[in-house]
Design an enzyme around this catalytic site. Structure first.
Site, PDB file in Angstrom:
ATOM      1  N   LYS A   1     -11.514   0.792  -2.418  1.00 17.08           N
ATOM      2  CA  LYS A   1     -10.472   1.482  -3.186  1.00 17.08           C
ATOM      3  C   LYS A   1     -10.898   1.535  -4.655  1.00 17.08           C
ATOM      4  O   LYS A   1     -11.748   2.342  -4.986  1.00 17.08           O
ATOM      5  CB  LYS A   1      -9.129   0.837  -2.906  1.00 17.08           C
ATOM      6  CG  LYS A   1      -8.888   0.856  -1.366  1.00 17.08           C
ATOM      7  CD  LYS A   1      -7.539   0.507  -0.927  1.00 17.08           C
ATOM      8  CE  LYS A   1      -7.459   0.222   0.562  1.00 17.08           C
ATOM      9  NZ  LYS A   1      -7.859   1.322   1.452  1.00 17.08           N
TER      10      LYS A   1
ATOM     11  N   HIS B   1      -4.996  -3.176  -3.007  1.00 21.98           N
ATOM     12  CA  HIS B   1      -4.580  -2.207  -4.030  1.00 21.98           C
ATOM     13  C   HIS B   1      -4.368  -2.818  -5.403  1.00 21.98           C
ATOM     14  O   HIS B   1      -4.018  -2.107  -6.347  1.00 21.98           O
ATOM     15  CB  HIS B   1      -3.312  -1.477  -3.563  1.00 21.98           C
ATOM     16  CG  HIS B   1      -3.556  -0.711  -2.303  1.00 21.98           C
ATOM     17  ND1 HIS B   1      -4.064   0.567  -2.290  1.00 21.98           N
ATOM     18  CD2 HIS B   1      -3.421  -1.076  -1.001  1.00 21.98           C
ATOM     19  CE1 HIS B   1      -4.212   0.970  -1.035  1.00 21.98           C
ATOM     20  NE2 HIS B   1      -3.834  -0.011  -0.236  1.00 21.98           N
TER      21      HIS B   1
ATOM     22  N   SER C   1       0.801  -1.220   0.000  1.00 20.78           N
ATOM     23  CA  SER C   1       0.000   0.000   0.000  1.00 20.78           C
ATOM     24  C   SER C   1       0.831   1.266   0.000  1.00 20.78           C
ATOM     25  O   SER C   1       0.413   2.279  -0.543  1.00 20.78           O
ATOM     26  CB  SER C   1      -0.935  -0.003   1.209  1.00 20.78           C
ATOM     27  OG  SER C   1      -0.203  -0.138   2.405  1.00 20.78           O
TER      28      SER C   1
HETATM   29  C1  LIG Z   1      -3.224  -3.215   2.094  1.00 14.48           C
HETATM   30  C2  LIG Z   1      -4.474  -2.809   2.801  1.00 14.48           C
HETATM   31  N1  LIG Z   1      -5.203  -3.750   3.410  1.00 14.48           N
HETATM   32  C3  LIG Z   1      -6.344  -3.446   4.062  1.00 14.48           C
HETATM   33  C4  LIG Z   1      -6.798  -2.158   4.119  1.00 14.48           C
HETATM   34  C5  LIG Z   1      -8.048  -1.860   4.888  1.00 14.48           C
HETATM   35  O1  LIG Z   1      -9.095  -1.687   3.992  1.00 14.48           O
HETATM   36  P1  LIG Z   1     -10.344  -0.780   4.346  1.00 14.48           P
HETATM   37  O2  LIG Z   1      -9.932   0.629   4.121  1.00 14.48           O
HETATM   38  O3  LIG Z   1     -11.385  -1.250   3.381  1.00 14.48           O
HETATM   39  O4  LIG Z   1     -10.693  -1.050   5.756  1.00 14.48           O
HETATM   40  C6  LIG Z   1      -6.090  -1.151   3.478  1.00 14.48           C
HETATM   41  C7  LIG Z   1      -6.596   0.243   3.475  1.00 14.48           C
HETATM   42  O5  LIG Z   1      -6.205   1.128   4.071  1.00 14.48           O
HETATM   43  C8  LIG Z   1      -4.884  -1.468   2.819  1.00 14.48           C
HETATM   44  O6  LIG Z   1      -4.145  -0.529   2.244  1.00 14.48           O
END
Ligand SMILES: Cc1ncc(COP(=O)(O)O)c(C=O)c1O
Length: 387
Positions: free
Chosen positions: A239, A208, A180
């Site tokens: 996203k 992502h 991320s």
């Molecule tokens: C790699 C990753 N996993 C999980 C999440 C969590 O997702 P959400 O924003 O839908 O709670 C994020 C988001 O910030 C992320 O970047």
């Protein structure tokens, strides 16, 4: 004297090291240009990668679902909050991911913190990439399993740790698909081979990669042609999908077990109908709109090339996430503030979101940016590189 006096020094310490976070107020939809704190600025800090949160078909689906089902689920899914919108979305996700079944959670965070404690517990071992997302880390902590961290994307190190840890009941490898904050892609073919060789489960967080990589945007597993390799795929609807929610896609028994054991699934209210319908409509757009992925790639390439030509140093990302590492958190926030005065919003990312000493601007492009917006962003960076 108050029982809460400790709050002041605690907060002052955060401010002193340049790690204070502030909420900014966006007063428009997350399109290429947003109205932020009273100014129009080019947005380089959104995960709405394909621009689907403002896509007309997605909005229509959300409005119609609200009219039919109301604004809230009004119950947890196991009680009264499970509508046909969930059933459609989950079968759509399973089809897209090439798995037997899928289960939607209220967020990606909830999906990760719920699935890991179901897969691993005391007596088990989790092997986790050093740069995994906080939700995976928190899931590992909640599981009470033993943990070993392997160096980022280092499959040699992962192999060593696997070979040294044969005494555990079960082993689970967890990794982001697309990281991320760095934008690089995990070496999944090698990780998948190691998982098979050492009889370890493999969970890939594709927050992502989904919508962006692979055939029809199916994600990182598809990007590497690894469908059918018994990988548990996690993803978000928040996203590229432009809505909200998380999901786990895997075999039917796993999904049934999650329905019965995953605490972040059981003990929370279902998602609003509008969100589910929006996600469903967005999946159709993702499947049928290769031009969005093409735009995304070409904007990323254009911005990256221009910044490198201007002398900025970017991490070698292969995706729409372009990290400009500055090191010190105060340097990152100063550049972010300077960019804002030039009409570009590029958020500073600081510890604990990234390791100490690697504070950065995390630049992200969107398929729906116009060429002019990308040019405006490049010109802002050019102005600042001259000062
Ligand atoms: C790699 C990753 N996993 C999980 C999440 C969590 O997702 P959400 O924003 O839908 O709670 C994020 C988001 O910030 C992320 O970047």
């Amino acid at each position: 004297m108050s029982r809460y006096d400790w709050l002041d020094p605690e907060f002052a310490a955060i401010e002193q090291v340049g790690l204070r976070r502030r909420l900014r107020t966006v007063m428009s939809a997350p399109t290429g240009t947003i109205h932020l704190d009273g100014h129009d600025v080019v947005l380089l800090g959104s995960n709405n990668y394909l621009g689907l949160s403002t896509h007309p078909e997605v909005i229509t689906a959300a409005v119609e679902a609200t009219q039919t089902f109301g604004t809230g689920a009004s119950g947890s899914r196991l009680i009264s909050g499970n509508s046909e919108l969930y059933t459609t979305l989950e079968s759509n996700l399973a089809k897209t991911k090439g798995t037997e079944a899928a289960l939607v959670f209220s967020s990606g965070y909830a999906a990760n913190t719920s699935v890991i404690p179901v897969l691993a517990g005391e007596g088990d071992l989790i092997l986790s990439d050093a740069l995994n997302h906080a939700s995976l880390i928190d899931g590992c902590r909640l599981s009470r399993a033993s943990k070993k961290i392997y160096q980022h994307c280092d499959t040699g190190h992962l192999r060593t740790l696997l070979s040294e840890s044969t005494a555990f009941r079960r082993r689970l490898i967890v990794t982001d698909g697309v990281f991320s904050m760095d934008g690089d892609i995990a070496p999944l073919p090698d990780i998948c081979d190691l998982a098979a060789q050492y009889d370890a489960m493999l969970l890939v967080d594709d927050a992502h990669g989904f919508g962006v990589l692979g055939k029809d945007g199916r994600g990182t597993v598809s990007h590497f042609g690894l469908e059918g390799k018994e990988i548990i795929q996690m993803g978000t609807l928040s996203k590229a999908v432009g809505a909200l929610g998380g999901y786990i896609a895997g075999n039917r028994t796993l999904i049934e077990l999650l329905i019965n054991r995953a605490r972040g699934f059981i003990f929370t209210t279902g998602l609003p109908p509008a969100t589910l319908a929006a996600a469903n409509a967005a999946l159709d757009v993702i499947r049928s709109s290769p031009e969005l992925r093409q735009n995304l790639r070409s904007h990323a390439k254009r911005l990256k090339t221009a910044l490198i030509d201007l002398g900025y140093t970017l991490l070698p990302s292969e995706t729409q996430i372009l990290p400009l590492v500055l090191g010190n958190p105060k340097r990152a926030t100063s550049l972010a503030e300077a960019l804002l005065t030039e009409g570009v919003f590029a958020p500073a990312i600081r510890p604990p979101a990234v390791p100490t000493g690697t504070s950065r601007l995390r630049l992200t492009v969107m398929a729906t940016h116009t060429g002019t917006e990308i040019q405006q962003a490049i010109e802002a960076f050019a102005t600042l590189s001259e000062v």
